[in-house]
Design an enzyme around this catalytic site. Structure first.
Site, PDB file in Angstrom:
ATOM      1  CB  SER A 102      -0.334  -8.478   7.097  1.00 32.21           C
ATOM      2  OG  SER A 102      -0.995  -7.333   7.580  1.00 32.21           O
TER       3      SER A 102
ATOM      4  N   GLY B 277      -2.495 -13.748   4.888  1.00 32.03           N
ATOM      5  CA  GLY B 277      -3.560 -13.722   3.876  1.00 32.03           C
ATOM      6  C   GLY B 277      -4.639 -12.682   4.165  1.00 32.03           C
TER       7      GLY B 277
ATOM      8  CG  ASP C 273      -7.790  -6.187   4.527  1.00 33.53           C
ATOM      9  OD1 ASP C 273      -7.525  -6.964   5.463  1.00 33.53           O
ATOM     10  OD2 ASP C 273      -7.016  -5.272   4.155  1.00 33.53           O
TER      11      ASP C 273
ATOM     12  NE  ARG D 146      -4.617  -6.797   5.992  1.00 36.26           N
ATOM     13  CZ  ARG D 146      -3.777  -6.168   5.186  1.00 36.26           C
ATOM     14  NH1 ARG D 146      -2.486  -6.219   5.424  1.00 36.26           N
ATOM     15  NH2 ARG D 146      -4.216  -5.488   4.156  1.00 36.26           N
TER      16      ARG D 146
ATOM     17  CB  THR E 299       1.047   1.954   4.751  1.00 36.91           C
ATOM     18  OG1 THR E 299       0.091   1.046   4.217  1.00 36.91           O
ATOM     19  CG2 THR E 299       0.337   3.231   5.138  1.00 36.91           C
TER      20      THR E 299
HETATM   21  N1  LIG Z   1      -6.327 -13.254   0.874  1.00 38.51           N
HETATM   22  C1  LIG Z   1      -5.248 -12.885   0.200  1.00 38.51           C
HETATM   23  N2  LIG Z   1      -4.203 -12.372   0.867  1.00 38.51           N
HETATM   24  C2  LIG Z   1      -3.136 -11.980   0.165  1.00 38.51           C
HETATM   25  C3  LIG Z   1      -3.045 -12.118  -1.222  1.00 38.51           C
HETATM   26  N3  LIG Z   1      -1.849 -11.646  -1.623  1.00 38.51           N
HETATM   27  C4  LIG Z   1      -1.210 -11.234  -0.501  1.00 38.51           C
HETATM   28  N4  LIG Z   1      -1.974 -11.427   0.569  1.00 38.51           N
HETATM   29  C5  LIG Z   1      -1.753 -11.049   1.968  1.00 38.51           C
HETATM   30  O1  LIG Z   1      -1.893  -9.648   2.025  1.00 38.51           O
HETATM   31  C6  LIG Z   1      -1.161  -9.147   3.118  1.00 38.51           C
HETATM   32  C7  LIG Z   1      -0.318  -7.972   2.599  1.00 38.51           C
HETATM   33  O2  LIG Z   1      -0.072  -7.195   3.639  1.00 38.51           O
HETATM   34  P1  LIG Z   1       0.612  -5.762   3.674  1.00 38.51           P
HETATM   35  O3  LIG Z   1       1.666  -5.647   2.620  1.00 38.51           O
HETATM   36  O4  LIG Z   1       0.975  -5.570   5.112  1.00 38.51           O
HETATM   37  O5  LIG Z   1      -0.558  -4.755   3.423  1.00 38.51           O
HETATM   38  P2  LIG Z   1      -1.178  -3.982   2.261  1.00 38.51           P
HETATM   39  O6  LIG Z   1      -2.647  -3.972   2.497  1.00 38.51           O
HETATM   40  O7  LIG Z   1      -0.700  -4.527   0.955  1.00 38.51           O
HETATM   41  O8  LIG Z   1      -0.701  -2.494   2.436  1.00 38.51           O
HETATM   42  P3  LIG Z   1       0.733  -1.793   2.326  1.00 38.51           P
HETATM   43  O9  LIG Z   1       0.979  -1.277   3.691  1.00 38.51           O
HETATM   44  O10 LIG Z   1       0.579  -0.707   1.346  1.00 38.51           O
HETATM   45  O11 LIG Z   1       1.710  -2.831   1.896  1.00 38.51           O
HETATM   46  C8  LIG Z   1      -0.376 -10.313   3.687  1.00 38.51           C
HETATM   47  O12 LIG Z   1      -1.050 -10.827   4.833  1.00 38.51           O
HETATM   48  C9  LIG Z   1      -0.422 -11.337   2.546  1.00 38.51           C
HETATM   49  O13 LIG Z   1      -0.368 -12.671   3.017  1.00 38.51           O
HETATM   50  C10 LIG Z   1      -4.164 -12.673  -1.900  1.00 38.51           C
HETATM   51  O14 LIG Z   1      -4.206 -12.784  -3.119  1.00 38.51           O
HETATM   52  N5  LIG Z   1      -5.230 -13.040  -1.149  1.00 38.51           N
END
Ligand SMILES: Nc1nc2c(ncn2[C@@H]2O[C@H](COP(=O)(O)OP(=O)(O)OP(=O)(O)O)[C@@H](O)[C@H]2O)c(=O)[nH]1
Ligand SMILES: [Zn+2]
Length: 352
Positions: free
Chosen positions: A210, A251, A284, A286, A307
């Site tokens: 994402s 985000g 979340d 998404r 993931t």
């Molecule tokens: N709302 C919000 N979004 C965040 C924050 N930190 C990171 N993100 C968002 O979180 C998302 C992380 O996505 P991924 O790494 O694909 O997903 P994940 O849920 O961490 O799962 P993994 O597949 O294990 O990495 C991205 O869209 C970032 O922009 C935060 O503090 N607040």
């Protein structure tokens, strides 16, 4: 959602401070609290009577119990207009930036929602526009954009993707890579697929990433996105091939500006989950319907998924893509993201 482009036009209208009308029996006309100018409000709401619609989560954060649809945080709440509730106060109601610095806002009263489906659809549109989930409901007959409610609910919510273009995109260490752009029918976003190498035989190694401007581009230490993106591509290359989807749900689906608002709340001590809730979003926002539609368009029905997030596995499987294997994707923590990663494990159910 609509395939007609009406949704894209509505999103553009909201972002530029214009009114949108949802046809739901009675017209439901609204304008974003964040983008509506004082001039437009004087025109649409000359008597300062317009109520405000905010998300149920934001109402909960403001301790505004919704007397009628109590306890359903997913239900929007209509807030009665009060004499003191002017444009500046409405912005404070919508935006938690000042929550921790001032006395509680109020007293506020909720009103019965005549069209909960239209209200819900209005807030879905503000989120797709990357705005705060808060609008003025105006009693105006006309709006620049008009959408029938049934284009925004039910089966029409299932997004579709259209392949726009594809090209060769040699990457460092992976010269045999192609890039595909797919446009989502509901969000108008251009989602990207990178096809690396040749995969065949067993299910391909796939990463659903994402968008994270701060981590992916600037190397922010607040999250693990940048290293995860690089390492996913390295692993896919080392496996001889696979697919990385770059999903434009910045985000966790709330958009860049809202994520930065969440970061500002984190600077004041909230964690990543509570910051989203305080803004009026779920933890979340998404969904992975675009991801599965893209995989299917690429002829991929079964994947090995990189993931730590069990929701990604469940969401893909629910969309009919088989996850033959989950491949853990942990990055070393740093002093700035250790708490964030711990909250993901402890509150968001990420696998250790
Ligand atoms: N709302 C919000 N979004 C965040 C924050 N930190 C990171 N993100 C968002 O979180 C998302 C992380 O996505 P991924 O790494 O694909 O997903 P994940 O849920 O961490 O799962 P993994 O597949 O294990 O990495 C991205 O869209 C970032 O922009 C935060 O503090 N607040
Ligand atoms: Zn990130």
């Amino acid at each position: 959602m609509s395939r007609s482009g009406a949704v894209e036009r509505a999103i553009a209208a909201l972002r530029t401070g214009r009114a949108v009308r949802i046809e739901a029996g009675e017209p439901f006309v609204f304008v974003s609290i964040e983008t509506a100018t004082p001039e437009l409000l004087r025109l649409l709401d000359p008597e300062s009577k317009s109520p405000l619609l905010i998300s149920g989560r934001r109402a909960a954060a403001l301790s505004l119990a919704n007397e009628r649809d109590a306890a359903d945080p997913a239900q929007p709440v209509l807030v009665a207009r009060e004499p003191w509730l002017d444009r500046a106060a409405a912005i404070t109601l919508a935006d938690p930036a000042q929550d921790l610095a001032r006395a509680p806002i109020g007293p506020l009263h909720s009103l019965r929602l005549k069209s909960p489906d239209a209200a819900q659809a209005a807030l879905v549109l503000t989120r797709a526009a990357g705005l705060l989930p808060a609008v003025w409901l105006v009693d105006a007959p006309d709006a620049s954009i008009s959408i029938p409610l049934d284009e925004l609910v039910g089966d029409n919510l299932q997004p579709d993707v259209t392949l726009l273009s594809r090209a060769r995109l040699p990457l460092d260490g992976m010269p045999d890579t192609q890039i595909f752009a797919f446009r989502g029918s509901d969000d108008g976003q251009d989602h990207v697929a990178l096809l690396v190498g040749a995969f065949g035989g067993k299910p391909p190694l796939v990463r659903l990433h994402s968008e994270c401007l701060t981590g992916d581009v600037f190397g922010s230490l607040k999250c693990d996105c940048g290293p995860q993106l690089k390492e996913a591509l390295r692993l896919i290359g080392a496996a001889g091939g696979g697919v990385l989807l770059y999903l434009r749900q910045e985000g966790r689906g709330i958009g860049l500006a809202n994520k930065l608002r969440a970061y500002a709340l984190q600077d004041r001590g909230l964690d990543t989950v509570d910051a989203n809730l305080r803004l009026g979003f779920s933890d979340d926002e998404r969904d992975y319907a675009h991801a599965s539609a893209i995989l299917r368009a690429l002829g991929i029905e079964e994947v090995r998924l990189l993931t730590n997030n069990p929701n990604k596995v469940a969401a893909l499987e629910a969309e009919g893509i088989k996850v033959a294997e989950r491949v853990a994707h942990h990055m070393p923590a740093n002093p700035h993201n250790a708490d964030y990663l711990a909250v993901k494990r402890e509150k968001s159910g990420h696998l250790p």
